[in-house]
Design an enzyme around this catalytic site. Structure first.
Site, short mmCIF file in Angstrom:
data_model
loop_
_atom_site.label_atom_id
_atom_site.label_comp_id
_atom_site.label_asym_id
_atom_site.label_seq_id
_atom_site.Cartn_x
_atom_site.Cartn_y
_atom_site.Cartn_z
N HIS A 191 0.83 -1.20 0.00
CA HIS A 191 0.00 0.00 0.00
C HIS A 191 0.87 1.25 0.00
O HIS A 191 1.92 1.29 0.62
CB HIS A 191 -0.93 0.01 1.22
CG HIS A 191 -1.94 -1.08 1.19
ND1 HIS A 191 -3.01 -1.08 0.31
CD2 HIS A 191 -2.05 -2.22 1.91
CE1 HIS A 191 -3.72 -2.16 0.49
NE2 HIS A 191 -3.16 -2.89 1.46
N CYS A 238 0.22 2.70 -4.74
CA CYS A 238 -0.35 4.00 -5.06
C CYS A 238 0.61 5.11 -4.64
O CYS A 238 1.38 4.95 -3.70
CB CYS A 238 -1.69 4.18 -4.35
SG CYS A 238 -2.97 3.07 -4.92
#
Length: 140
Positions: free
Chosen positions: A49, A105
């Site tokens: 993440h 991301c």
């Protein structure tokens, strides 16, 4: 060589030093660059993440720091791009090649390099304004 590889994954529960916690990721960065010398090629791959948080030190043109989100982020916090740069990139010896593959991301500028590469059929080098941000901090 396999003995020159460090793997941190969230399924290695029997060995806490192999979990992708904040401390272990930063220690892994230090391990990777330890003893690096001209001519060495280092590879770092992160699949996990990523996020962004408000830039607290004013060095980001867009007002946000990009982050890696470790397994223990709720207790230990994110790893901001400033820390990634300071621990993994800053001070690498001349002639050392670091290839970082960031599968997360907000990873476009997570190494906080003074430039970034965009590939849209042609190579385009985009100069980032990090140095202006650093100059602003120093002058205050």
């Amino acid at each position: 060589k396999i003995d020159e590889m460090l793997t941190l994954t969230d399924d290695q529960t029997s060995d806490p030093s192999k979990l992708p916690t904040r401390a272990n990721l930063l220690a892994g960065f230090r391990w990777l660059r330890q003893g690096a010398k001209s001519g060495d090629s280092l590879i770092m791959h992160y699949s996990g993440h990523g996020g962004s948080v408000k830039d607290e030190d004013g060095d980001e043109e867009d007002g946000s720091d990009e982050t890696m989100i470790p397994l223990d982020y709720a207790q230990a916090g994110h790893i901001v791009d400033d820390d990634v740069h300071d621990v993994l990139v800053r001070g690498l010896p001349k002639g050392v090649r670091l290839t970082a593959i960031m599968d997360c991301c907000h990873s476009g500028s997570i190494l906080d390099l003074p430039h970034s590469y965009n590939i849209n059929g042609d190579l385009e080098i985009v100069e980032n304004n990090r140095n202006m941000g650093i100059s602003k901090i120093i002058s205050t």
